[in-house]
Scaffold this motif. Sequence first.
Motif, PDB file in Angstrom:
ATOM      1  N   VAL A  14       7.659   4.391  -5.646  1.00  0.00           N
ATOM      2  CA  VAL A  14       8.474   4.178  -6.966  1.00  0.00           C
ATOM      3  C   VAL A  14       8.342   5.469  -7.468  1.00  0.00           C
ATOM      4  O   VAL A  14       7.501   5.877  -8.101  1.00  0.00           O
ATOM      5  CB  VAL A  14       8.717   2.678  -7.683  1.00  0.00           C
ATOM      6  CG1 VAL A  14       9.200   2.597  -8.662  1.00  0.00           C
ATOM      7  CG2 VAL A  14       8.483   1.756  -6.301  1.00  0.00           C
ATOM      8  N   ALA A  15       9.394   5.613  -8.285  1.00  0.00           N
ATOM      9  CA  ALA A  15       9.505   6.326  -9.849  1.00  0.00           C
ATOM     10  C   ALA A  15       9.420   6.612 -10.594  1.00  0.00           C
ATOM     11  O   ALA A  15      10.138   5.591 -11.106  1.00  0.00           O
ATOM     12  CB  ALA A  15      11.136   8.163  -8.759  1.00  0.00           C
ATOM     13  N   ILE A  16       8.994   7.057 -11.477  1.00  0.00           N
ATOM     14  CA  ILE A  16       9.697   7.283 -13.000  1.00  0.00           C
ATOM     15  C   ILE A  16       9.881   8.148 -13.820  1.00  0.00           C
ATOM     16  O   ILE A  16       9.801   8.713 -13.210  1.00  0.00           O
ATOM     17  CB  ILE A  16       8.093   6.273 -13.682  1.00  0.00           C
ATOM     18  CG1 ILE A  16       7.012   5.496 -13.129  1.00  0.00           C
ATOM     19  CG2 ILE A  16       8.274   6.253 -15.270  1.00  0.00           C
ATOM     20  CD1 ILE A  16       5.742   5.212 -14.238  1.00  0.00           C
ATOM     21  N   VAL A  17      11.180   7.337 -14.298  1.00  0.00           N
ATOM     22  CA  VAL A  17      11.897   9.058 -14.452  1.00  0.00           C
ATOM     23  C   VAL A  17      11.745   8.608 -16.429  1.00  0.00           C
ATOM     24  O   VAL A  17      12.846   7.815 -16.578  1.00  0.00           O
ATOM     25  CB  VAL A  17      12.789   9.026 -14.330  1.00  0.00           C
ATOM     26  CG1 VAL A  17      13.869  10.197 -15.031  1.00  0.00           C
ATOM     27  CG2 VAL A  17      13.446   9.290 -12.657  1.00  0.00           C
ATOM     28  N   TYR A  53      11.830   3.841  -2.753  1.00  0.00           N
ATOM     29  CA  TYR A  53      12.393   2.566  -2.854  1.00  0.00           C
ATOM     30  C   TYR A  53      13.061   2.189  -3.830  1.00  0.00           C
ATOM     31  O   TYR A  53      13.480   1.299  -3.733  1.00  0.00           O
ATOM     32  CB  TYR A  53      11.126   1.033  -2.298  1.00  0.00           C
ATOM     33  CG  TYR A  53      10.777   1.481  -0.774  1.00  0.00           C
ATOM     34  CD1 TYR A  53      12.190   1.671   0.118  1.00  0.00           C
ATOM     35  CD2 TYR A  53       9.361   1.380  -0.397  1.00  0.00           C
ATOM     36  CE1 TYR A  53      11.383   1.610   1.373  1.00  0.00           C
ATOM     37  CE2 TYR A  53       9.924   1.878   1.210  1.00  0.00           C
ATOM     38  CZ  TYR A  53      10.256   1.860   2.070  1.00  0.00           C
ATOM     39  OH  TYR A  53       9.871   1.959   3.577  1.00  0.00           O
ATOM     40  N   GLY A  54      12.818   2.555  -5.113  1.00  0.00           N
ATOM     41  CA  GLY A  54      13.036   2.628  -6.083  1.00  0.00           C
ATOM     42  C   GLY A  54      12.865   3.399  -7.444  1.00  0.00           C
ATOM     43  O   GLY A  54      11.688   4.580  -6.999  1.00  0.00           O
ATOM     44  N   SER A  72       0.783  -0.922  -0.339  1.00  0.00           N
ATOM     45  CA  SER A  72      -0.097   0.009   0.360  1.00  0.00           C
ATOM     46  C   SER A  72       0.625   1.463  -0.033  1.00  0.00           C
ATOM     47  O   SER A  72       1.636   1.712   0.877  1.00  0.00           O
ATOM     48  CB  SER A  72      -0.969  -0.193   1.645  1.00  0.00           C
ATOM     49  OG  SER A  72      -1.547   1.663   0.886  1.00  0.00           O
ATOM     50  N   GLY A  73       0.833   1.975  -1.059  1.00  0.00           N
ATOM     51  CA  GLY A  73       1.350   3.826  -1.136  1.00  0.00           C
ATOM     52  C   GLY A  73       3.037   3.776  -0.768  1.00  0.00           C
ATOM     53  O   GLY A  73       3.736   4.004  -0.858  1.00  0.00           O
ATOM     54  N   HIS A 120      -2.724   1.554  -8.093  1.00  0.00           N
ATOM     55  CA  HIS A 120      -2.045   2.420  -7.500  1.00  0.00           C
ATOM     56  C   HIS A 120      -2.591   2.522  -6.219  1.00  0.00           C
ATOM     57  O   HIS A 120      -2.547   3.586  -5.584  1.00  0.00           O
ATOM     58  CB  HIS A 120      -3.285   4.108  -8.539  1.00  0.00           C
ATOM     59  CG  HIS A 120      -1.578   4.214  -9.675  1.00  0.00           C
ATOM     60  ND1 HIS A 120      -0.950   4.670  -9.886  1.00  0.00           N
ATOM     61  CD2 HIS A 120      -2.645   3.666 -10.903  1.00  0.00           C
ATOM     62  CE1 HIS A 120      -0.745   5.293 -11.120  1.00  0.00           C
ATOM     63  NE2 HIS A 120      -1.557   4.172 -11.828  1.00  0.00           N
ATOM     64  N   ASP A 121      -3.372   1.532  -6.057  1.00  0.00           N
ATOM     65  CA  ASP A 121      -3.583   1.572  -3.775  1.00  0.00           C
ATOM     66  C   ASP A 121      -2.113   1.210  -3.422  1.00  0.00           C
ATOM     67  O   ASP A 121      -1.977   0.595  -2.076  1.00  0.00           O
ATOM     68  CB  ASP A 121      -5.144  -0.041  -4.189  1.00  0.00           C
ATOM     69  CG  ASP A 121      -6.102   0.853  -4.622  1.00  0.00           C
ATOM     70  OD1 ASP A 121      -5.588   2.375  -4.386  1.00  0.00           O
ATOM     71  OD2 ASP A 121      -7.302   0.221  -4.528  1.00  0.00           O
ATOM     72  N   LYS A 122      -0.826  -0.261  -4.603  1.00  0.00           N
ATOM     73  CA  LYS A 122      -0.834  -0.644  -3.686  1.00  0.00           C
ATOM     74  C   LYS A 122       1.363   0.511  -3.903  1.00  0.00           C
ATOM     75  O   LYS A 122       1.801   0.307  -3.498  1.00  0.00           O
ATOM     76  CB  LYS A 122      -0.281  -1.950  -4.452  1.00  0.00           C
ATOM     77  CG  LYS A 122      -1.159  -2.860  -4.139  1.00  0.00           C
ATOM     78  CD  LYS A 122      -0.699  -4.329  -4.949  1.00  0.00           C
ATOM     79  CE  LYS A 122      -1.963  -5.609  -4.496  1.00  0.00           C
ATOM     80  NZ  LYS A 122      -1.998  -6.846  -4.763  1.00  0.00           N
ATOM     81  N   PHE A 123       0.918   0.671  -4.399  1.00  0.00           N
ATOM     82  CA  PHE A 123       2.182   1.621  -5.245  1.00  0.00           C
ATOM     83  C   PHE A 123       1.723   3.225  -5.369  1.00  0.00           C
ATOM     84  O   PHE A 123       0.779   3.353  -6.000  1.00  0.00           O
ATOM     85  CB  PHE A 123       2.545   1.548  -7.106  1.00  0.00           C
ATOM     86  CG  PHE A 123       3.393  -0.097  -6.498  1.00  0.00           C
ATOM     87  CD1 PHE A 123       4.462  -0.645  -5.695  1.00  0.00           C
ATOM     88  CD2 PHE A 123       2.571  -1.418  -7.284  1.00  0.00           C
ATOM     89  CE1 PHE A 123       5.026  -1.960  -6.129  1.00  0.00           C
ATOM     90  CE2 PHE A 123       2.996  -3.047  -7.038  1.00  0.00           C
ATOM     91  CZ  PHE A 123       4.167  -3.375  -6.075  1.00  0.00           C
ATOM     92  N   ASP A 124       2.782   3.828  -4.936  1.00  0.00           N
ATOM     93  CA  ASP A 124       2.457   4.929  -5.545  1.00  0.00           C
ATOM     94  C   ASP A 124       3.363   5.935  -6.429  1.00  0.00           C
ATOM     95  O   ASP A 124       4.787   5.735  -6.459  1.00  0.00           O
ATOM     96  CB  ASP A 124       3.000   6.212  -3.474  1.00  0.00           C
ATOM     97  CG  ASP A 124       3.498   7.557  -3.652  1.00  0.00           C
ATOM     98  OD1 ASP A 124       2.822   7.984  -4.971  1.00  0.00           O
ATOM     99  OD2 ASP A 124       4.245   7.957  -3.009  1.00  0.00           O
ATOM    100  N   LEU A 125       2.969   5.587  -7.525  1.00  0.00           N
ATOM    101  CA  LEU A 125       4.367   5.796  -8.351  1.00  0.00           C
ATOM    102  C   LEU A 125       4.255   7.175  -9.010  1.00  0.00           C
ATOM    103  O   LEU A 125       3.130   8.069  -9.076  1.00  0.00           O
ATOM    104  CB  LEU A 125       3.340   5.171  -9.831  1.00  0.00           C
ATOM    105  CG  LEU A 125       4.970   4.449 -10.905  1.00  0.00           C
ATOM    106  CD1 LEU A 125       5.218   3.523 -10.227  1.00  0.00           C
ATOM    107  CD2 LEU A 125       3.671   3.604 -12.165  1.00  0.00           C
TER     108      LEU A 125
END
Length: 453
Positions: free
Chosen positions: A52-55, A108-109, A48-49, A85-90
């Motif tokens: 992780v970033a997208i560059v 975290y990544g 949840s949340g 998006h409930d699992k990952f904060d992208l």
Amino acid sequence: MMTNSTGLAGRKATPRLWPAPAVIVSVVMAVLAALYLGGTVNPADHLSGFPVAIVDADTGVTTAHGQRVDIGEQIAGSLREGVDHDKFDLRSLSLAEAKHELGRAELYGAIVLPPDLSRKLTSLASGAVTGATVQRPQITVYTNPLANTSSASVVNTLATKALTRANAAVGKQLLAQVTSARAETAAAQARPGAAPAQARAVPGTARLVLSTPMDVRVTPFERVPDGTGNGLSAFYYALLLVLAGFTGSLIVSNLVDSRLGFTPQELGPVYRMERHSGRSRLATLVLKWGIMTGVAAVVSTIYLAIADGLGMPVDHPWQLWALGVLAITAVAVVVQAVLALLGSLGLVVNLFLFIVLSVPSAGGAAPLEATPSAVRFLGTFEPLHQIYVGVRSVLYFGAVWDAGLGRAVTAAAAALVLGLGAGALGTLAYDRKGLVRRHAAPSAEVPAAAGAA
């Protein structure tokens, strides 16, 4: 008759001692098992949340026909659409922003799409037609094992699934372009009446490369240094600080109470009761606080010396020492206050507060974003997590205030003020009401019964 009735009453009363210890121990162990196992056995089910970033650094390319191509934007869009998006904060960030947040354990990544992504993919497609030498573009996936050792596997799994889909989609698109281009070339070069079918086929090697055109490289943003237990030294050091305040307070409390005549001293078969000191509850609590403050400074020094002797890298020893003193003192003040206000029940309360509920919600073994919601909630206030992020900042992230050190100092200071205030006001109220810590005088029946015996 009095002796017999007294002995019979004692024998009848004995079974009454069984339920309370059995129930308390069973409840404590049940909660312990539920939290420890429930928080670790299925981390993927509790995401949840997870940040992780997208560059998307791809600058795009303009083809010879004047067409604008931006495959990076296409891939970034597909990654965002394909993630729960409930699992990952992208987060869509620049490379500089992503590195800043990775360096403060806020990510975290990060999945980094390079500036030349579209150019190299376009060249890859044209090279399959012309036979020119080309290079596959490289997508870099940064993990952050210093933020949490287990987080790297979650980031790796996310990137593998997402980029495998993206690779297949882009590969299918490129194969279609190459097939069309080769068909056009073959048609232009063919003699009238010749069949161009053979010329349209993409060679096996080119097809293999085009089917997975992007090279994905997973690497840690900062490698875990030697002597850190693969990134677990911060967690264990924080646990040592909590144990010093918790266990040290229990030892000091028992020793002080026995020396002041509140509880008996037992050394093996020796049972001794000191003369009652007459100290008030508040004065006794202040004495215990003072002792534990001195103990905190000594123990923090010992911890630092042992860490150095074992070869654990400590680039900011003074900050670690000061944080250790503050953390141990804060834990001790709260533990002593709870014991002073609740008596024997305070031991169970402290056990839950500092051990049973605190260790699973520390976020050291597994990131809190991969634990059940109840455990994540506990992590917002449980002491071990607050101390852990501070120690992690000092050991791994340059003692940066925003990387967790500020949170640890603020939480410890708040606990210190709360413990001092509640302990002082509570014991003062007990003293003013005459609730002194003194043994009641024995009744006359007891010696009579003993004499009759």
